[in-house]
Enzyme design. Sequence first.
Site, mmCIF file in Angstrom:
data_model
loop_
_atom_site.group_PDB
_atom_site.id
_atom_site.type_symbol
_atom_site.label_atom_id
_atom_site.label_comp_id
_atom_site.label_asym_id
_atom_site.label_seq_id
_atom_site.Cartn_x
_atom_site.Cartn_y
_atom_site.Cartn_z
ATOM 1 N N ASP A 155 -1.570 -0.449 19.439
ATOM 2 C CA ASP A 155 -0.281 0.244 19.286
ATOM 3 C C ASP A 155 -0.520 1.449 18.376
ATOM 4 O O ASP A 155 0.155 1.649 17.368
ATOM 5 C CB ASP A 155 0.758 -0.697 18.690
ATOM 6 N N LEU A 188 0.851 -1.179 0.000
ATOM 7 C CA LEU A 188 0.000 0.000 0.000
ATOM 8 C C LEU A 188 0.896 1.241 0.000
ATOM 9 O O LEU A 188 1.749 1.387 0.884
ATOM 10 C CB LEU A 188 -0.917 0.011 1.227
#
Length: 286
Positions: free
Chosen positions: A194, A94
């Site tokens: 996270d 991506l």
Amino acid sequence: MWNTVNEQISQAMHFDFKHTSKRQLQSPNSDKLFQISDGTHQYFVKVAHRNDLERFESEAHNLQLLIKESLFMVPDCITTGASIEFSFIVLEWLELDQQPHSNWHIMGSHLACLHLKHRQAMFGFDHDNFIGPTAQPNRWHKKWNIFFAEERIGWQLQLLHEKGIELVDKDYFVAFIKDMLHSHSVQPSLLHGDFWRGNMGFIHSVPSIFDPSCYYGDREVDIAMSELFAPLPDAFYIAYNKHYPLSQGYEQRKLIYQLYPILNHANIFAGHYLTEAKQQIERLLK
């Protein structure tokens, strides 16, 4: 190893793949990162020691869950595997937009939508996973204060203890955290786990997240993490609060929740993070 990578991509994608180019990327940790291509198809490959295969398999599971449950653009895991010496995970490539970006309000609303799904009655996860390279235990608990005190703060303090580092009496401080969070009412939300600026971006203006450490917990953990290392633009927080306002007392709980990633950094990097962890503990105990 690269023959194994090519073979497993071919099996997963149902066409014959052999990379003709391989570019090593900058890595924030010990993993080696690569972009590989056959001229038509591109993939992102993380490579580590063979012993890290469990970590990569955990990441693949977390990514699939976020694809299913969230509105974010999340990279598909193509395959995971290992050779004699190395383990690897292959992800969809991506291309992130260049920063700065103007769609942070969409990032905020997407996270609120994820957190608004309260489909789990308990705190924890189906399996243990990792935050960075550190093992993250996720035993199921009925009470949030016990989960966070034991599975997060207590665990990190135990890891430091095993290195001969004592920042505080572990049993006393775990009991203190339990008491601090005792009256806080929480409905479990699926967390990224996270959630900081390095694990997010935009792809054609669509918010994207990656490198998750998922579990079911207090949504404020993701927000607190986002404010710790490099706070996000105000538009993110305004949009999040519009969709799912934070509860009273968040500013006090934020210090507790931010201690977890600080302790994790202390375990990984030591140095000034040990000082920062000690100062955060003293701040909470005042």
